[in-house]
Design a protein around this motif. Structure first.
Motif, PDB file in Angstrom:
ATOM      1  N   LEU A  89      -2.774   2.198  -3.987  1.00 49.96           N
ATOM      2  CA  LEU A  89      -2.582   3.750  -3.673  1.00 49.96           C
ATOM      3  C   LEU A  89      -3.560   4.104  -2.638  1.00 49.96           C
ATOM      4  CD1 LEU A  89      -2.114   5.013  -7.218  1.00 49.96           C
ATOM      5  CD2 LEU A  89      -0.429   3.872  -5.672  1.00 49.96           C
ATOM      6  N   ALA A  90      -3.126   4.926  -1.684  1.00 46.50           N
ATOM      7  CA  ALA A  90      -4.058   5.240  -0.375  1.00 46.50           C
ATOM      8  C   ALA A  90      -4.008   6.737  -0.212  1.00 46.50           C
ATOM      9  CB  ALA A  90      -3.619   4.373   0.893  1.00 46.50           C
ATOM     10  N   ALA A  91      -5.099   7.398   0.089  1.00 40.26           N
ATOM     11  CA  ALA A  91      -5.417   8.603   0.531  1.00 40.26           C
ATOM     12  C   ALA A  91      -4.710   9.678  -0.521  1.00 40.26           C
ATOM     13  CB  ALA A  91      -4.924   8.953   1.965  1.00 40.26           C
ATOM     14  N   PRO A  92      -4.813   9.521  -1.922  1.00 41.74           N
ATOM     15  CA  PRO A  92      -4.070  10.492  -2.618  1.00 41.74           C
ATOM     16  C   PRO A  92      -4.792  12.166  -2.698  1.00 41.74           C
ATOM     17  CG  PRO A  92      -5.440   8.943  -3.945  1.00 41.74           C
ATOM     18  CD  PRO A  92      -5.389   8.572  -2.640  1.00 41.74           C
ATOM     19  N   ASP A 149      -6.803   5.956 -12.665  1.00 44.51           N
ATOM     20  CA  ASP A 149      -7.597   5.614 -11.552  1.00 44.51           C
ATOM     21  C   ASP A 149      -8.472   4.248 -11.823  1.00 44.51           C
ATOM     22  OD1 ASP A 149      -9.293   6.817 -13.649  1.00 44.51           O
ATOM     23  OD2 ASP A 149     -10.625   7.687 -12.144  1.00 44.51           O
ATOM     24  N   SER A 150      -8.519   3.993 -12.916  1.00 43.04           N
ATOM     25  CA  SER A 150      -9.285   2.546 -13.235  1.00 43.04           C
ATOM     26  C   SER A 150      -8.188   1.362 -13.133  1.00 43.04           C
ATOM     27  CB  SER A 150     -10.268   2.594 -14.580  1.00 43.04           C
ATOM     28  OG  SER A 150      -9.360   2.716 -15.535  1.00 43.04           O
ATOM     29  N   VAL A 151      -6.795   1.518 -13.281  1.00 45.37           N
ATOM     30  CA  VAL A 151      -5.984   0.622 -13.349  1.00 45.37           C
ATOM     31  C   VAL A 151      -5.338   0.304 -11.905  1.00 45.37           C
ATOM     32  CG1 VAL A 151      -3.181   0.228 -14.306  1.00 45.37           C
ATOM     33  CG2 VAL A 151      -5.173   1.569 -15.687  1.00 45.37           C
ATOM     34  N   PHE A 152      -5.144   1.349 -11.252  1.00 45.51           N
ATOM     35  CA  PHE A 152      -4.733   1.080  -9.669  1.00 45.51           C
ATOM     36  C   PHE A 152      -5.900   0.938  -8.801  1.00 45.51           C
ATOM     37  CE2 PHE A 152      -1.119   4.065 -11.130  1.00 45.51           C
ATOM     38  CZ  PHE A 152      -0.082   3.216 -10.915  1.00 45.51           C
ATOM     39  N   THR A 153      -5.793   0.412  -7.705  1.00 44.92           N
ATOM     40  CA  THR A 153      -6.661   0.304  -6.731  1.00 44.92           C
ATOM     41  C   THR A 153      -6.411   1.458  -5.789  1.00 44.92           C
ATOM     42  OG1 THR A 153      -6.743  -2.229  -6.585  1.00 44.92           O
ATOM     43  CG2 THR A 153      -7.684  -0.937  -4.816  1.00 44.92           C
ATOM     44  N   VAL A 154      -7.338   2.246  -5.739  1.00 41.48           N
ATOM     45  CA  VAL A 154      -7.271   3.674  -5.169  1.00 41.48           C
ATOM     46  C   VAL A 154      -8.091   3.530  -3.609  1.00 41.48           C
ATOM     47  CG1 VAL A 154      -7.228   6.204  -4.892  1.00 41.48           C
ATOM     48  CG2 VAL A 154      -6.554   4.909  -7.295  1.00 41.48           C
ATOM     49  N   VAL A 155      -7.757   3.681  -2.562  1.00 43.11           N
ATOM     50  CA  VAL A 155      -8.459   3.702  -1.518  1.00 43.11           C
ATOM     51  C   VAL A 155      -8.436   5.036  -0.657  1.00 43.11           C
ATOM     52  CG1 VAL A 155      -8.501   1.168  -0.835  1.00 43.11           C
ATOM     53  CG2 VAL A 155      -6.608   2.642  -0.080  1.00 43.11           C
ATOM     54  N   ASP A 156      -9.521   5.313   0.319  1.00 42.66           N
ATOM     55  CA  ASP A 156      -9.378   6.571   0.748  1.00 42.66           C
ATOM     56  C   ASP A 156      -8.285   7.002   2.069  1.00 42.66           C
ATOM     57  OD1 ASP A 156     -11.229   7.658  -0.968  1.00 42.66           O
ATOM     58  OD2 ASP A 156     -12.940   6.872   0.116  1.00 42.66           O
ATOM     59  N   VAL A 212       0.824  -1.124   0.004  1.00 41.83           N
ATOM     60  CA  VAL A 212      -0.009   0.070   0.009  1.00 41.83           C
ATOM     61  C   VAL A 212       0.941   1.392   0.062  1.00 41.83           C
ATOM     62  CG1 VAL A 212      -1.826   1.371   1.310  1.00 41.83           C
ATOM     63  CG2 VAL A 212      -1.794  -1.376   1.450  1.00 41.83           C
ATOM     64  N   VAL A 213       0.809   1.945  -1.016  1.00 46.01           N
ATOM     65  CA  VAL A 213       1.667   3.290  -1.067  1.00 46.01           C
ATOM     66  C   VAL A 213       0.755   4.451  -0.430  1.00 46.01           C
ATOM     67  CG1 VAL A 213       2.666   4.793  -2.554  1.00 46.01           C
ATOM     68  CG2 VAL A 213       2.953   2.616  -2.917  1.00 46.01           C
ATOM     69  N   ASP A 214       1.132   4.994   0.647  1.00 44.97           N
ATOM     70  CA  ASP A 214       0.379   6.184   1.313  1.00 44.97           C
ATOM     71  C   ASP A 214       0.841   7.548   0.504  1.00 44.97           C
ATOM     72  OD1 ASP A 214      -0.635   8.136   3.034  1.00 44.97           O
ATOM     73  OD2 ASP A 214       0.213   7.091   4.699  1.00 44.97           O
ATOM     74  N   LEU A 215      -0.143   8.043  -0.250  1.00 45.10           N
ATOM     75  CA  LEU A 215       0.134   9.173  -1.046  1.00 45.10           C
ATOM     76  C   LEU A 215      -0.261  10.428  -0.165  1.00 45.10           C
ATOM     77  CD1 LEU A 215      -0.522   8.153  -4.595  1.00 45.10           C
ATOM     78  CD2 LEU A 215       1.542   8.422  -3.336  1.00 45.10           C
ATOM     79  N   SER A 216      -0.858  10.360   0.895  1.00 47.84           N
ATOM     80  CA  SER A 216      -1.601  11.422   1.697  1.00 47.84           C
ATOM     81  C   SER A 216      -0.569  12.535   1.870  1.00 47.84           C
ATOM     82  CB  SER A 216      -2.033  10.924   3.170  1.00 47.84           C
ATOM     83  OG  SER A 216      -0.893  10.221   3.781  1.00 47.84           O
ATOM     84  N   GLY A 217       0.617  12.295   1.753  1.00 45.72           N
ATOM     85  CA  GLY A 217       1.515  13.474   2.036  1.00 45.72           C
ATOM     86  C   GLY A 217       2.477  13.960   0.824  1.00 45.72           C
ATOM     87  N   VAL A 218       2.132  13.530  -0.448  1.00 43.24           N
ATOM     88  CA  VAL A 218       2.496  13.680  -1.819  1.00 43.24           C
ATOM     89  C   VAL A 218       1.652  14.859  -2.318  1.00 43.24           C
ATOM     90  CG1 VAL A 218       2.941  12.953  -4.036  1.00 43.24           C
ATOM     91  CG2 VAL A 218       3.175  11.495  -2.051  1.00 43.24           C
TER      92      VAL A 218
END
Length: 111
Positions: free
Chosen positions: A79-82, A96-103, A46-52
């Motif tokens: 990908l989490a919390a972009p 967005d349809s390729v990656f699994t994106v979670v909140d 899980v890649v946490d993107l909340s700080g990117v």
């Protein structure tokens, strides 16, 4: 702008937290962190993107190649919390349809 990358793993599950800007100059840091996990046979990242705050095509390509390598062996990359700016890039590129994106970053599974 710098990019800081930290990793925590538990069993076959790892969380990679990135903060800063993910671009041509900083993407190798994320790539290295993901490469280490791929060598360690982690099956879920899980890649946490909340700080990117910013991500360009180089950053997206790093994430895409890691996801492909994981999928080849039955694993998954999420990908989490972009942030809105990163979400917009995912939508514009159709990723967005390729990656699994979670909140939010999922809690590690017990057991």
């Amino acid at each position: 702008m710098e990019l800081n990358v930290s990793t925590s793993s538990q069993g076959g599950h790892a969380v990679v937290t990135a903060t800063g800007e993910l671009d041509l100059y900083t993407a190798p840091r994320l790539q290295n962190a993901l490469a280490v996990l791929l060598r360690e046979e982690v099956d879920r990242i899980v890649v946490d993107l909340s700080g990117v705050e910013f991500c360009d095509s180089t950053g997206m390509n790093v994430l895409l190649s890691a996801m492909k390598r994981l999928k080849e062996r039955g694993g998954s990359l999420e990908l989490a919390a972009p942030r809105p700016a990163v979400k917009r890039i995912l939508q514009v590129t159709g990723l967005d349809s390729v990656f699994t994106v979670v909140d939010a970053v999922p809690a590690p599974h017990a057991g």
